[in-house]
Design an enzyme around this catalytic site. Structure first.
Site, PDB file in Angstrom:
ATOM      1  N   TYR A 124       0.778  -1.235   0.000  1.00  0.00           N
ATOM      2  CA  TYR A 124       0.000   0.000   0.000  1.00  0.00           C
ATOM      3  C   TYR A 124       0.811   1.287   0.000  1.00  0.00           C
ATOM      4  O   TYR A 124       0.244   2.368  -0.170  1.00  0.00           O
ATOM      5  CB  TYR A 124      -0.985  -0.020   1.173  1.00  0.00           C
ATOM      6  CG  TYR A 124      -2.048  -1.070   0.968  1.00  0.00           C
ATOM      7  CD1 TYR A 124      -3.083  -0.858   0.075  1.00  0.00           C
ATOM      8  CD2 TYR A 124      -1.981  -2.294   1.618  1.00  0.00           C
ATOM      9  CE1 TYR A 124      -4.047  -1.835  -0.155  1.00  0.00           C
ATOM     10  CE2 TYR A 124      -2.943  -3.278   1.400  1.00  0.00           C
ATOM     11  CZ  TYR A 124      -3.970  -3.043   0.508  1.00  0.00           C
ATOM     12  OH  TYR A 124      -4.911  -4.015   0.281  1.00  0.00           O
ATOM     13  N   PHE A 419     -10.654  -4.000  10.687  1.00  0.00           N
ATOM     14  CA  PHE A 419     -11.866  -3.514  10.019  1.00  0.00           C
ATOM     15  C   PHE A 419     -11.794  -3.834   8.542  1.00  0.00           C
ATOM     16  O   PHE A 419     -10.767  -4.268   8.025  1.00  0.00           O
ATOM     17  CB  PHE A 419     -12.063  -2.005  10.235  1.00  0.00           C
ATOM     18  CG  PHE A 419     -10.908  -1.138   9.822  1.00  0.00           C
ATOM     19  CD1 PHE A 419     -10.833  -0.644   8.518  1.00  0.00           C
ATOM     20  CD2 PHE A 419      -9.891  -0.827  10.709  1.00  0.00           C
ATOM     21  CE1 PHE A 419      -9.767   0.157   8.133  1.00  0.00           C
ATOM     22  CE2 PHE A 419      -8.828  -0.029  10.324  1.00  0.00           C
ATOM     23  CZ  PHE A 419      -8.764   0.462   9.039  1.00  0.00           C
TER      24      PHE A 419
END
Length: 419
Positions: A124, A419
């Site tokens: 990322y 999450f």
């Protein structure tokens, strides 16, 4: 055959969920009953897929969350999850296209940052994300912990620990979590689906549910619940007729030091338990120092956790708190995606709130990539360390030291949940 990137309609949900399972190596066909349960947690205008001939081959979803920043304020965050590419379609740029579409939408909505939990470290950074929080998992050898085995619990005049049900947790848990996360930089808001899924009110058949023990700490004077822990006990055959149970602490949150200490002592004092392991704890957790012998707590995992990408530099930097010193820093932020780059002036003062605004044409004191601004943002990383690594360029002597003082926090940020 062309591959289309788009958001979902209701008719796409089952196919998208199938692709998600494929991407995460779960060869599970969801039951007709489970699909609407999962659909209820999805915002379809924030759920994207790569479709080829009607078949979904990559998935991507985001959720609206509030992120607590140093100083106790919050910013709007684009919380990214469910990123997967089917094994037959890897290395075709699908994740990049999905990410670009989501970040562009988040920028247009006015989100200050985007956040995610990175499955793998190298992925990322190229999208402008930097590791902003870290976590530590512990294993405690309880016979060596040197706790007083006669410990009977906290002083009843101050508070008490009690077993509670999942239904009770759903009643008081959201308010307690709000208190804790407002005081915890890096923590994010939770919605009702989180509480339903983690207390057994909603169970996905493909995942199953193993009910933990829930214990709460209640303050005697106020009657408020100030802490909550969830743990599971594995009590196998006793070798040589000696107890050999182990406990896994699924979560533990506390709004006061007294609640935190009482909940840990409860878990560490359970009968027959010889080992306690924890899930994702703060990287500077107090747990070892609560033991008579801190060496009894061994680090099992210490790793990056939540990654952060700044989308709006003035909003993000104006929202957080800084060390109470007067400073004037001009930051040059590079962003290949063109979402948050530019030159910005950050001004702080002990008696006034911070201010960050665009400063086109100003000579920069510091230059850095947007991913490295993400590392600094919550206070976990050192500007001086980034300078040593060549990731932050100092154009004015002393500017990096000033940034280090401004951005660093007394306690390290912590995101308590996946999450």
């Amino acid at each position: 055959m062309g591959t289309e990137i788009r958001t979902l309609g209701d008719d796409d949900v089952a196919e998208w969920l199938k692709a998600l399972n494929n991407g995460f190596h779960r060869a599970v066909d969801l039951s007709p009953e489970e699909i609407p349960l999962r659909r209820a947690t999805m915002e379809l205008d924030r759920t994207r897929g790569a479709f080829e001939g009607g078949k979904c081959v990559a998935t991507f979803r985001s959720m609206p969350r509030e992120l607590t920043v140093p100083g106790g304020a919050t910013v709007s965050a684009d919380a990214i999850t469910n990123v997967s590419v089917t094994a037959t379609h890897r290395r075709r740029g699908l994740a990049s296209r999905l990410m670009a579409a989501d970040l562009a939408a988040a920028k247009e909505r006015g989100d200050a940052v985007a956040i995610l939990v990175a499955a793998e470290y190298p992925i990322y950074g190229r999208f402008g994300f930097g590791p902003a929080t870290w976590v530590t998992s512990w294993e405690v050898d309880t016979p060596r912990a040197a706790l007083d085995r006669r410990y009977a619990g906290p002083d009843p005049a101050e508070g008490g620990v009690e077993l509670v049900s999942g239904a009770e947790v759903r009643a008081f848990g959201p308010d307690l979590h709000e208190r804790v996360r407002r005081a915890t930089p890096g923590a994010i808001s939770r919605g009702k689906p989180w509480w339903d899924q983690h207390t057994g009110a909603v169970v996905y058949a493909s995942n199953g549910y193993s009910a933990p023990f829930f214990v709460a700490y209640r303050d005697t004077a106020t009657g408020e619940v100030d802490g909550l822990a969830a743990y599971r006990v594995n009590d196998p055959h006793w070798p040589n007729k000696l107890p050999h149970a182990d406990v896994t602490v699924v979560s533990l949150i506390a709004a006061t030091p007294a609640a935190e200490a009482a909940l840990w002592r409860h878990v560490l004092s359970l009968d027959w338990v010889t080992k306690v392991t924890t899930d994702h704890r703060p990287p500077d957790d107090v747990l070892p120092l609560l033991l008579g012998d801190p060496r009894a707590a061994r680090v099992e995992t210490h790793a990056d956790f939540m990654w952060l990408r700044v989308l709006d530099v003035p909003v993000a930097l104006s929202a957080r708190g800084y060390a109470p010193v007067a400073a004037d820093l001009v930051l040059e932020v590079r962003d290949e995606a063109g979402l948050a780059g530019g030159t910005f002036r950050l001004e702080t003062a002990p008696d006034a709130g911070p201010r960050c605004a665009p400063a086109p044409g100003a000579a920069p004191d510091l230059s850095l990539d947007v991913a490295d601004l993400g590392r600094l943002y919550l206070g976990d990383e050192s500007a001086l360390r980034l300078t040593t690594l060549g990731l932050l360029a100092e154009h004015r002597p002393g500017a990096a030291a000033t940034a280090d003082v401004l951005f660093r926090t007394a306690r390290r940020p912590w995101c308590p949940e996946v999450f």
